[in-house]
Motif scaffolding. Structure first.
Motif, PDB file in Angstrom:
ATOM      1  N   UNK A  49       0.847  -1.184   0.000  1.00  0.00           N
ATOM      2  CA  UNK A  49       0.000   0.000   0.000  1.00  0.00           C
ATOM      3  C   UNK A  49       0.893   1.248   0.000  1.00  0.00           C
ATOM      4  N   UNK A  50       0.726   2.086  -0.989  1.00  0.00           N
ATOM      5  CA  UNK A  50       1.484   3.331  -1.070  1.00  0.00           C
ATOM      6  C   UNK A  50       0.870   4.390  -0.154  1.00  0.00           C
ATOM      7  N   UNK A  51       1.606   5.481   0.036  1.00  0.00           N
ATOM      8  CA  UNK A  51       1.040   6.618   0.748  1.00  0.00           C
ATOM      9  C   UNK A  51       1.560   6.787   2.157  1.00  0.00           C
ATOM     10  N   UNK A  52       1.202   7.900   2.737  1.00  0.00           N
ATOM     11  CA  UNK A  52       1.699   8.285   4.055  1.00  0.00           C
ATOM     12  C   UNK A  52       1.393   7.252   5.126  1.00  0.00           C
ATOM     13  N   UNK A  53       0.221   6.633   5.037  1.00  0.00           N
ATOM     14  CA  UNK A  53      -0.183   5.645   6.039  1.00  0.00           C
ATOM     15  C   UNK A  53      -0.136   4.230   5.475  1.00  0.00           C
ATOM     16  N   UNK A  54       0.650   4.052   4.427  1.00  0.00           N
ATOM     17  CA  UNK A  54       0.758   2.765   3.759  1.00  0.00           C
ATOM     18  C   UNK A  54       1.758   1.835   4.421  1.00  0.00           C
ATOM     19  N   UNK A  55       2.246   0.881   3.634  1.00  0.00           N
ATOM     20  CA  UNK A  55       3.079  -0.202   4.167  1.00  0.00           C
ATOM     21  C   UNK A  55       4.357   0.295   4.823  1.00  0.00           C
ATOM     22  N   UNK A  56       5.029   1.259   4.216  1.00  0.00           N
ATOM     23  CA  UNK A  56       6.290   1.718   4.801  1.00  0.00           C
ATOM     24  C   UNK A  56       6.094   2.294   6.196  1.00  0.00           C
ATOM     25  N   UNK A  57       4.937   2.883   6.446  1.00  0.00           N
ATOM     26  CA  UNK A  57       4.687   3.473   7.767  1.00  0.00           C
ATOM     27  C   UNK A  57       4.532   2.405   8.848  1.00  0.00           C
TER      28      UNK A  57
END
Length: 262
Positions: A179-187
């Motif tokens: 999931x991309x985006x500010x609250x996505x996977x990296x977060x």
């Protein structure tokens, strides 16, 4: 515990599936030898048997690493442990078994400082594997030693959102359900595993700027270890941990000497 160790200046070394370059992967012997040779962390893979026992094995099937054939999920734990999980690697290892997570937990009891990288393989029952593994690791008092890894971003999110635990993921292009985006996977990632093929200083810095620990896999020869350290990783996951252990200890001695000379 793992938070404390990751905040130290020393780079940590993890044994990938134990000491997989010299012993049959994901066997108790492989894990024992990795710990005796001085790794800081064990990395291992989990799947469920037909009777819902958490087993330590990488593949979806037993074909590659045992004398059996078919899916893990079609065998009971007892049936899986009747398979030979050592001969494929070499005749001296004939008769080694696929371990259960419980057996691995018992093995590491004498090693109170060993950290654990618990990989949940993408599968329809991955959440069940996760729940059972967390329950068992909690019962042994090991949870503070753990980071939970998956190539399935949905499992990373489940562990982060529902369990509040540390997770390791991978660069977006390597993960499913990312999931991309500010609250996505990296977060939701505490650490990221970067393969030697992708490893570059710029990529390490990109993740570090996000507040994500950047780790490499699998630097198994001295030059790859140098490359990993030069890129700024804080942990190396190795099939052959000896070059990384040797070089990290050497650098630590040099740092100590420099500190005494200041």
């Amino acid at each position: 515990m793992i938070e404390h160790d990751m905040n130290k200046s020393a780079v940590l070394v993890a044994g990938h599936r134990g000491y997989a370059s010299a012993y049959p992967e994901n066997t108790l012997l492989s894990f024992q030898q990795a710990m005796e040779n001085g790794v800081d962390m064990l990395e291992f893979d989990l799947r469920l048997s037909a009777d819902q026992v958490v087993m330590v094995i990488h593949d979806e099937t037993v074909d590659r690493t045992t004398n059996g054939t078919g899916k893990i999920a079609d065998y009971t734990a007892a049936e899986l442990q009747r398979l030979d999980a050592g001969s494929w690697f070499g005749t001296p290892f004939k008769g080694l078994q696929i371990p259960t997570l419980s057996e691995l937990c018992e093995l590491i009891k004498p090693y109170p400082n060993i950290l654990l990288n618990v990989e949940i393989k993408p599968a329809p029952d991955a959440k069940e594997v996760t729940d059972k593994a967390i329950d068992m690791l909690t019962s042994y008092g090991y949870l503070e030693r753990c980071v939970f890894t998956s190539f399935d971003a949905a499992i990373v999110a489940y562990i982060f959102d529902q369990k509040g635990l540390r997770t390791q993921g991978f660069p977006a292009e390597l993960m499913q359900n990312f999931v991309q985006g500010e609250h996505g996977t990296y977060s939701k990632m505490w650490a990221v595993g970067i393969s030697m093929k992708l490893l570059k200083p710029e990529l390490v810095k990109e993740f570090q700027d996000r507040g994500i620990h950047a780790w490499s896999y699998c630097p198994d020869v001295e030059q790859q270890v140098h490359d990993s350290l030069d890129c700024g990783v804080t942990l190396m996951t190795c099939n052959n941990p000896l070059p990384a252990i040797g070089l990290c200890r050497h650098r630590a001695r040099l740092d100590d000497q420099e500190g005494l000379n200041i």
